[in-house]
Scaffold this active site. Structure first.
Site, short mmCIF file in Angstrom:
data_model
loop_
_atom_site.label_atom_id
_atom_site.label_comp_id
_atom_site.label_asym_id
_atom_site.label_seq_id
_atom_site.Cartn_x
_atom_site.Cartn_y
_atom_site.Cartn_z
CB SER A 141 35.25 33.47 18.97
OG SER A 141 36.22 33.03 19.89
CE1 TYR A 155 32.38 28.38 19.82
CE2 TYR A 155 34.66 29.06 20.12
CZ TYR A 155 33.31 29.30 20.26
OH TYR A 155 32.88 30.48 20.84
P1 NDP Z 1 26.14 30.82 26.94
O1 NDP Z 1 26.24 29.34 26.86
O2 NDP Z 1 26.04 31.44 28.29
O3 NDP Z 1 24.95 31.35 26.04
C1 NDP Z 1 24.59 30.74 24.84
C2 NDP Z 1 23.19 31.18 24.50
O4 NDP Z 1 22.81 30.60 23.25
C3 NDP Z 1 22.16 30.75 25.53
O5 NDP Z 1 21.31 31.82 25.78
C4 NDP Z 1 21.41 29.62 24.83
O6 NDP Z 1 20.07 29.65 25.27
C5 NDP Z 1 21.53 30.05 23.39
N1 NDP Z 1 21.35 28.94 22.45
C6 NDP Z 1 22.09 27.81 22.33
N2 NDP Z 1 21.59 27.01 21.39
C7 NDP Z 1 20.50 27.66 20.88
C8 NDP Z 1 19.55 27.35 19.89
N3 NDP Z 1 19.60 26.21 19.20
N4 NDP Z 1 18.56 28.24 19.64
C9 NDP Z 1 18.49 29.41 20.34
N5 NDP Z 1 19.36 29.75 21.27
C10 NDP Z 1 20.36 28.88 21.56
O7 NDP Z 1 27.43 31.36 26.19
P2 NDP Z 1 27.94 32.85 25.80
O8 NDP Z 1 27.02 33.85 26.33
O9 NDP Z 1 29.35 32.91 26.16
O10 NDP Z 1 27.86 32.76 24.23
C11 NDP Z 1 27.24 33.72 23.41
C12 NDP Z 1 28.03 33.82 22.11
O11 NDP Z 1 29.30 34.39 22.35
C13 NDP Z 1 28.28 32.49 21.42
O12 NDP Z 1 28.08 32.62 20.03
C14 NDP Z 1 29.74 32.22 21.71
O13 NDP Z 1 30.33 31.39 20.76
C15 NDP Z 1 30.28 33.63 21.68
N6 NDP Z 1 31.56 33.79 22.36
C16 NDP Z 1 31.66 33.55 23.70
C17 NDP Z 1 32.88 33.65 24.32
C18 NDP Z 1 33.05 33.32 25.75
O14 NDP Z 1 34.20 33.15 26.20
N7 NDP Z 1 32.00 33.20 26.55
C19 NDP Z 1 34.08 34.05 23.60
C20 NDP Z 1 33.86 34.29 22.20
C21 NDP Z 1 32.64 34.18 21.61
P3 NDP Z 1 19.09 28.38 25.37
O15 NDP Z 1 19.89 27.23 25.89
O16 NDP Z 1 18.04 28.87 26.33
O17 NDP Z 1 18.56 28.19 23.99
#
Ligand code: NDP
Length: 245
Positions: A141, A155
């Protein structure tokens, strides 16, 4: 220089960046393994993609469980005979001042954002070594470049770790295995709802009003994948044009 027929495993594929990446890579002809905890969401996405001709395996996985992550990689290789890319994308952003001592949320972020990525690496690396090819794409990030404080200290710590681990991995496994750290700014997804601290959550929602669509990250990931084998895109930073941090 192609994405067609590449086997790509994506964690956190049930929403946000992971889902957008799955949809984008499907359009480009990839074969997909989709992992997350919410199986119903994965099935809905998979059905949609299968109807358009994409081969998709759904693998319900909690990335904080080492055995489940191993099974996730094993099932991908069993289904497709190989694995070309693992996108370690699953993540949680729980923002709160350190004074709140939300230790449970610190634990969760460390378990998902750092240990989840490490488990993915531990399971995929032997596959990539055997194939003598493979590509790690890990989600860091802009908060992994500059500390997002107050509130995002832990974070940020996890995202600094992902960036460090990805670069260390590059130095250790280079030769025929590629590593990419993706460092986005505010991107529209469910991530902004991960904070239980009310005041911080409100500030995050405010900050995310400038967010760009999640397919902007999907296109960055596709760019890294589609390069010729000898070209390793190590880091991609992208943020909304209007975002200062
Ligand atoms: P979302 O919250 O939309 O997606 C997060 C995903 O992670 C979901 O599909 C969730 O699925 C999954 N997840 C969470 N916990 C677990 C677990 N224990 N096991 C398996 N899967 C898990 O957020 P984003 O799409 O934005 O995030 C994706 C990545 O991008 C993250 O690493 C985030 O830190 C990074 N990021 C995002 C930014 C943003 O502004 N959106 C900016 C910079 C980085 P489920 O709950 O079904 O398990």
């Amino acid at each position: 220089m192609s994405i067609e027929n590449k086997v790509v495993l994506i964690t956190g594929a049930s929403s946000g960046l992971g889902e957008a990446t799955a949809r984008h890579l499907a359009e480009r002809g990839a074969k997909l393994a989709l992992a997350a905890r919410r199986q119903d969401k994965l099935e809905t996405i998979a059905e949609d993609l299968r109807a358009k001709g994409t081969e998709v395996e759904v693998i319900q996985t909690d990335v904080t469980d080492r055995a489940q992550v191993q099974t996730m990689v094993d099932r991908t290789v069993e289904r497709f005979g190989r694995m070309d890319v693992i996108v370690n994308n699953a993540g949680l952003m729980a923002i709160a001042p350190m004074d709140e001592a939300k230790v449970d949320e610190w634990d969760k972020m460390i378990d998902i954002n750092i240990k989840g990525v490490l488990y993915g690496i531990a399971s995929a690396l032997p596959v990539f070594r055997k194939q003598q090819s493979g590509h790690f794409i890990n989600l860091s990030s802009v908060a992994g470049i500059k500390v997002f404080a107050p509130g995002g200290t832990v974070y940020s710590g996890t995202k600094y770790a992902v960036r460090a681990i990805t670069d260390g991995l590059r130095a250790e496994v280079g030769g025929n295995i590629r590593t990419t750290s993706i460092e986005p700014g505010a991107v529209d997804s469910e991530l902004k709802y991960g904070s239980s601290h009310e005041e911080s959550s409100e500030a995050v929602q405010q900050f995310y009003q400038q967010a760009i669509p999640s397919d902007s990250v999907a296109r960055a990931i596709a760019y890294a994948i589609e390069q010729p084998d000898e070209v390793d895109i190590n880091e991609i930073v992208l943020r909304p044009t209007s975002q200062e941090f």
